[in-house]
Design an enzyme around this catalytic site. Structure first.
Site: not given
Length: 476
Positions: A236, A238, A288, A292, A313, A349, A436
């Site tokens: 991830s 994030s 994620t 979700k 989310n 989700g 991504y």
């Protein structure tokens, strides 16, 4: 201040960035090799050292007798550059109580350690008390393999109730949290890997990660904790995004990876325990795959996008209340505001958010999933259509499956081929991928080759993450 200990096997790395101490593990060496090499290794270290000869029963590779181990440690203690600490295992000391006398040194302290490679023992608290009662010990170290994120909370509790300097950590993917947040609870030190070197234990972040991505030295009792919740968050983006955003905004906050296995009970038990642990200051999370939809059921309050899509989310915890938002919806509305006829791949989700977003811009929406019953249920719930198996003309394609994701079950797959093999890729088609990592997925590459307009997953990620930051900043 919590120290960072770089841990390596039988060598001194050329570069040791971000470490306060270097642990030199010699349990993979023979007794003769260790005795011969230790003086050179200790002299070569640019920072203070720890010498460790870990036994096989506690995750190491040493299987000799205790006379050999004493000889190894003695060679380190008697050299010109003795270590700052040596590591002695509690179980060994219990059987050989006079070992401390044989290894006494004015310049070198003792770390009394215990490791469980399988999980949390039933007598964890009793062990902690017994280890702290032993005289002549400088630091107590307790490490076990985490079964879930909740094991980290027990490590934090040990640190809070410590009677002397203590290292309390969990191993494995579920235990990374205990290493990053050790400063918050007064841990003496954490162990980390050195970039380019093999980690000496599962779940070790690198010294560079701790300092540059997680801003380890800035974490304190008041630090607010955020994270990304999912069952596959290793790759991830994030943490990098949100930690940089917190730093730029001057926020005392840190963002972690929070792996939670699939299933309602796992999610509910973990999230409730994290949010109810007052000292943790658990303030919010990105959510994620595959949580979700269940998170939408778990939160106390939800915004309109959550209610329409049935998926969350973003969650914020404030004053004992959990609040759900769905920033995926707004991100997709911004990406494809002029869509007219949309094919959405997937039924989870993200797909739910995409259906709500595209319906909001006035598009005619079709959904394709592996499970026809799931697609039919989505069509009923969210007022869209099941994609026909025959050819149909679309101007927008949105992939909401994890197909093509690094570390996923189908890294090299193309979701369009699997779910809509009749779809023609032409220059008039807008192709949006919500995956991504990597940016150039097989779907995106196929679209580029066909001359399609593309929006890669990193743009979707950026837009929804920016919206999350706005939500969290206004909640404080």
């Amino acid at each position: 201040m919590t120290l960072i200990i770089a841990s390596v096997h039988g060598e001194v790395p050329e570069q040791i960035q971000g470490a306060d101490l270097l642990e030199i593990r010699v349990d993979a060496l023979s007794t003769e090799e260790a005795i011969e090499q230790l003086p050179k290794l200790l002299a070569a270290s640019p920072i203070p050292t720890i010498v460790t000869c870990r036994s096989a029963c506690e995750g190491g590779m040493f299987d000799g007798d205790e006379e050999d181990r004493v000889a190894i440690y003695r060679s380190a203690l008697d050299c010109d550059n003795p270590p700052r600490y040596i590591d002695i295992e509690y179980e060994i000391l219990s059987r050989h109580p006079r070992m401390l006398d044989a290894l006494s040194s004015e310049s070198t302290g003792v770390i009394l350690s215990w490791h469980d490679m399988e999980g949390r023992p039933s007598d964890l608290l009793q062990r902690a008390a017994a280890m702290q009662d032993i005289d002549g010990i400088d630091v107590v170290k307790m490490v076990w393999r985490a079964r879930s994120l909740r094991d980290n909370l027990e490590a934090f509790s040990l640190l809070q109730s410590r009677q002397q300097p203590m290292i309390a950590m969990c191993m494995g993917e579920y235990g990374v949290m205990s290493r990053i947040l050790a400063p918050k609870f007064g841990g003496f030190a954490v162990f980390a890997s050195v970039a380019g070197n093999e980690p000496t234990a599962p779940g070790q972040p690198s010294t560079i990660e701790l300092r540059s991505q997680y801003h380890f030295d800035d974490i304190n009792m008041q630090t607010n904790v955020f994270g990304v919740i999912g069952n596959n968050v290793e790759h991830s983006g994030s943490p990098a995004f949100h930690n940089a955003a917190f730093e730029a905004a001057g926020e005392n906050a840190v963002f972690l990876r929070l792996p939670i296995p699939e299933g309602w009970e796992h999610l509910k038990a973990t999230v409730l325990e994290l949010s109810n642990t007052t000292a943790l200051n658990f303030s919010g999370a990105s959510v994620t795959i595959p949580h979700k939809e269940n998170m939408c059921k778990l939160v106390d309050e939800a915004d309109e996008n959550c209610l329409k899509s049935g998926a969350t989310n973003t969650v914020t915890f404030k004053d004992g209340i959990s609040i759900g938002n769905n920033t995926d919806v707004e991100a997709l509305r911004l990406i494809a505001p002029n869509a007219k006829r949309v094919l959405i791949l997937g039924g989870g989700g993200v797909a739910r958010a995409a259906i709500v977003a595209m319906t909001a811009v006035g598009a005619e929406v079709f959904v394709a999933t592996r499970n026809s019953a799931q697609a039919e249920q989505l069509a009923i719930e969210l007022t869209c259509s099941v994609a026909p198996k025959s050819y149909l003309d679309f101007d927008t394609l949105i992939n909401c499956t994890p197909v093509g994701m690094k570390g996923g079950n189908d890294e090299g797959g193309d979701p369009a081929l699997a779910l809509s093999p009749m779809l023609e890729f032409t220059c008039s088609l807008l192709v949006i991928d919500t995956v991504y990592t990597p940016t150039n997925t097989p779907l995106i590459q196929r679209a580029v080759d066909a001359g399609c307009t593309t929006v890669t997953g990193d743009e979707m990620f950026r837009l929804q993450a920016v919206a999350q930051q706005k939500i969290w900043s206004t909640s404080r």
